[in-house]
Design an enzyme around this catalytic site. Sequence first.
Site, PDB file in Angstrom:
ATOM      1  N   THR C  57       1.223  -0.777  -0.380  1.00  0.00           N
ATOM      2  CA  THR C  57      -0.219   0.291   0.562  1.00  0.00           C
ATOM      3  C   THR C  57       0.772   1.537   0.019  1.00  0.00           C
ATOM      4  OG1 THR C  57      -0.276  -0.048   2.307  1.00  0.00           O
ATOM      5  CG2 THR C  57      -1.668  -1.363   1.421  1.00  0.00           C
ATOM      6  N   ASP C  58       1.761   1.088   0.621  1.00  0.00           N
ATOM      7  CA  ASP C  58       3.043   2.875   0.476  1.00  0.00           C
ATOM      8  C   ASP C  58       3.256   2.388  -0.691  1.00  0.00           C
ATOM      9  OD1 ASP C  58       5.037   4.222   2.033  1.00  0.00           O
ATOM     10  OD2 ASP C  58       6.287   2.973   0.380  1.00  0.00           O
ATOM     11  N   PHE C 152     -46.244  18.988   5.171  1.00  0.00           N
ATOM     12  CA  PHE C 152     -46.693  17.656   5.307  1.00  0.00           C
ATOM     13  C   PHE C 152     -47.796  17.313   5.454  1.00  0.00           C
ATOM     14  CE2 PHE C 152     -44.743  13.560   7.238  1.00  0.00           C
ATOM     15  CZ  PHE C 152     -44.626  12.683   6.357  1.00  0.00           C
ATOM     16  N   ARG C 169     -43.485  24.585   5.802  1.00  0.00           N
ATOM     17  CA  ARG C 169     -42.577  24.119   7.453  1.00  0.00           C
ATOM     18  C   ARG C 169     -41.402  24.277   6.540  1.00  0.00           C
ATOM     19  NH1 ARG C 169     -42.155  17.848   6.973  1.00  0.00           N
ATOM     20  NH2 ARG C 169     -41.670  17.534   4.690  1.00  0.00           N
ATOM     21  N   ASN C 243     -33.672  14.470   6.699  1.00  0.00           N
ATOM     22  CA  ASN C 243     -34.356  15.030   6.828  1.00  0.00           C
ATOM     23  C   ASN C 243     -33.808  15.599   8.761  1.00  0.00           C
ATOM     24  OD1 ASN C 243     -36.817  17.173   7.161  1.00  0.00           O
ATOM     25  ND2 ASN C 243     -38.390  15.382   6.698  1.00  0.00           N
TER      26      ASN C 243
END
Lengths: 296, 296, 296, 296
Positions: C57-58, C152, C169, C243
Amino acid sequence: MPTILGQNQYGKAETRVVKVVRDGATHHLKDLNVSIALSGDMDDVHHSGSNTHVLPTDTTKNTVYAFAKRHGIESAERFGILLARHFVTSQVPIHRARVRIQEYAWQRLGGHSFARAGQETRVTEVTYDGTAWQVVSGLSDLTVLNSTDSEFWGYAKDEYTTLKEAYDRILATDVCARWRYGWSGDEASEPDWDRSYEEAKRHLLEAFADTYSLSLQQSLYRMGARVIDHRDEIDEIRFSLPNKHHFLVDLEPFGLTNDVEDGAVYFAADRPYGLIEATVLREGTEPRIPVDLHTV
Amino acid sequence: MPTILGQNQYGKAETRVVKVVRDGATHHLKDLNVSIALSGDMDDVHHSGSNTHVLPTDTTKNTVYAFAKRHGIESAERFGILLARHFVTSQVPIHRARVRIQEYAWQRLGGHSFARAGQETRVTEVTYDGTAWQVVSGLSDLTVLNSTDSEFWGYAKDEYTTLKEAYDRILATDVCARWRYGWSGDEASEPDWDRSYEEAKRHLLEAFADTYSLSLQQSLYRMGARVIDHRDEIDEIRFSLPNKHHFLVDLEPFGLTNDVEDGAVYFAADRPYGLIEATVLREGTEPRIPVDLHTV
Amino acid sequence: MPTILGQNQYGKAETRVVKVVRDGATHHLKDLNVSIALSGDMDDVHHSGSNTHVLPTDTTKNTVYAFAKRHGIESAERFGILLARHFVTSQVPIHRARVRIQEYAWQRLGGHSFARAGQETRVTEVTYDGTAWQVVSGLSDLTVLNSTDSEFWGYAKDEYTTLKEAYDRILATDVCARWRYGWSGDEASEPDWDRSYEEAKRHLLEAFADTYSLSLQQSLYRMGARVIDHRDEIDEIRFSLPNKHHFLVDLEPFGLTNDVEDGAVYFAADRPYGLIEATVLREGTEPRIPVDLHTV
Amino acid sequence: MPTILGQNQYGKAETRVVKVVRDGATHHLKDLNVSIALSGDMDDVHHSGSNTHVLPTDTTKNTVYAFAKRHGIESAERFGILLARHFVTSQVPIHRARVRIQEYAWQRLGGHSFARAGQETRVTEVTYDGTAWQVVSGLSDLTVLNSTDSEFWGYAKDEYTTLKEAYDRILATDVCARWRYGWSGDEASEPDWDRSYEEAKRHLLEAFADTYSLSLQQSLYRMGARVIDHRDEIDEIRFSLPNKHHFLVDLEPFGLTNDVEDGAVYFAADRPYGLIEATVLREGTEPRIPVDLHTV
């Protein structure tokens, strides 16, 4: 120019150092986060940008690593003392050093295996100005809860008060505590820092658990007084305690009675929260811990 | 319109519910964070905004609290099963429910006093579509470290490879694991969820600690295979394991030898980090845990 | 052994690369966070710990830096394409590469001075298996709010429903969106990635602002459909929209009327929150974006 | 008992209040996070748990909402002044109130649509003890970067110094600044708080961008002096500036020259980081801002 330089400090923050000491097949681990702040004769660097008096922050980082190797990490406090003394005594322009250390605890799984404990973070702050020492230690993020023996009533009311009195509530908080040692730098009388930490933590927890609480302030005071009473080496302790509200949910619309005696259901709220902060002092000592605790 | 609606779901996320059950002076505490996701016949609400089929997310929240009272919280998994069944069987338009729960452990300080354990977070995800059940449980943020018995060498090299081989290194990771139960919804054969969790965790930790590791992949596979081998009720397990690098600090510029055998000093790095992810399966079973674990 | 290895991948995550290109006194800045995941012939490393097939990974980290220098960073997507192709074509055991990139925007203050924009994070994910390409781009944490034009009501009700209907709202969310390009890897038809990003974001925001909303699902669908309708290069888009509830505070106990038309006061809640997730697709295309978006 | 009570305060922290004022189709938004801390004659509650003098923190929360409705939110500072005065003048046992406010900026998308700006957080702290007023305002998390015109050399060296001198480096920081107003509470001379904020921020940014910097301390001082010089209403300013290191990547192993003049590639490091903190004062004034800034 009508401006002048006030208090200033600089250094490398959050140097993460881990030391492993092997005792045969048994390994010992120290895991610290070290932040250095140096002050002194630093007018030039602010005014002209001349760095003649400025030991680089990179050097303070290197020093942390070299000291971990050379002197070992006996305790966070002892390591902070070594570092603070070094900067003040070795660099003429530096008159004051403050070393803050967080320590992460690990639980042993085997000879060389560990799981991070994850509960509270232990902290210390060592300050040295060439003459006087100040050591303030403590802990952050120790979350505790009593599921009863807490009330809140008889409070002041004004036109904006709608709160209902509570005669059996949950009391929960994240303990953030800092205690100041009376130690003045004399090596012969240096406290056993690790033991002092464990005992202060134990007393805090016992006082929290044992207090029948009429207010979080009362619990706070008992926690602080218990530490001062039992630990001669500690002169002052300050707390910042969020009141982590647990509200009884209104289940009546669903035909359910939500009674504390019979399997009560609570909503654990995030924000807002009460915040209770106070210092408890040994009589005859001067308070020195700042009002706003640095919380990590 | 050339667009169509694909997979969709909705519900209330992160309802924080705490239940206290009193057994005389001894109190028992359950502390959960519950997230509901419902799917079904939901085209209208997306196209026209008609909410006829939409049970409000506020109602899913209320249901969590009411069920905590009415049915109790035997385990996170059992609580999730009750909730998932309820939504699918009581609301015609809802065809599928997914309930995710995080559980926070508390350590007992006294009869009614607790400190949050703070180590890993236990998680579960229960999915029900009216016919099939799927239960995936696991844990997040269990930080572990081996201070020896880890090597890394013999790897592929290309023109960008500069890494030095390591014959004695620290191996550390934050274990994120999710295991899938073979359980199909039959009540008679329902696992003992709490015991299964404790045992799976124990096997993970033991395999991590006991493996002489030539790569984090090897440790991962041993951890997974050990769980599958010892726990018949688990068919599949997936891990996401960051390789939390601890680099030996170069102390030679300061005339110090930083040898692993003699009190070595490490720098604990933040980013970048290796990330090792894999699934281990019981032979003959199909993988169903997604590649990307939801990490909390 | 009754266990087998399932899907697996590895690589370096969160390589933070900043590139500065000077055009006389005008500097240009690219600030990326790059995560590589490689898959292929990796059974050995899991079973025996043999790293013969494992490019460290290096090395993947080094490659990110070297490619930033050698090829420049035209866009996050183009940079991801170069990296993904490199790993798959240069390493025989590697059959598939996935490159995830976060990009942080900076606002220009002067020729060589910048302030971080701080609003959304731009993201992309490029996947290549030697034959097929998939590019999914998007953004996280774009917080938006409509202070009216949201209702709503008319929702399903059951015994746990207590919510009052709302006719005016606040609607607020943190937009997390991922869109998949139809692009198949043909260089001649490669989209203008930066322009596509800006336009997709513009359409999202305009649809959010312009929709008179009867539910967040409806707003979501309009946001997605608007992007698909206007951007031929995009076939699929998925949203995860919390929400963020803003509740009208009950001020009646204080003799005050809290009316939306007359300077209304809201409490912005943290948890719990509704969570609305859905995919919008161009008709005739297959969905490929996973249900759970990786949110950063 | 050998313990006494020291400084203490309590109140509700992080009350999230949003106010929307409609001017026809154009809406205006204020989004605040308000924390109240009250002090006074509070010995009893700490010693005996008597709450007679304790106005509940729930009431302080209610007051924030009621005041937002009744008095409006002209600016964070003005709102804080109203609240602080209220608590001290209406409750005999309360002798001192401190009101901290964070304000989140929103960018207008339309008449009633907004996107959160996301850059810095504006903050203020108003303190009143019945006689004296203190207003300290500022900002947190304003990330800025100069890609040139920064050097660092000529510094002190000791045995732990390995840092190479830099003649053309990136200078980047997250500006955390707090400035104290000279205002003493006289309404006739009350500053225009919003304008003062915008101008102070502008001067900070201009000084950062325009300074050819030989050290971050020098940039800090110029930033502070510029604010003091241009804003008569401000007497003191303190900064906490992390030095967000961007290191040139060594690309020589790959046959590449990483030259600042020719498309340089940097690694953006997380920890450790330099931390530079200082106060700049108008000559003749006393410093009152604490050494440790509360960073949010």
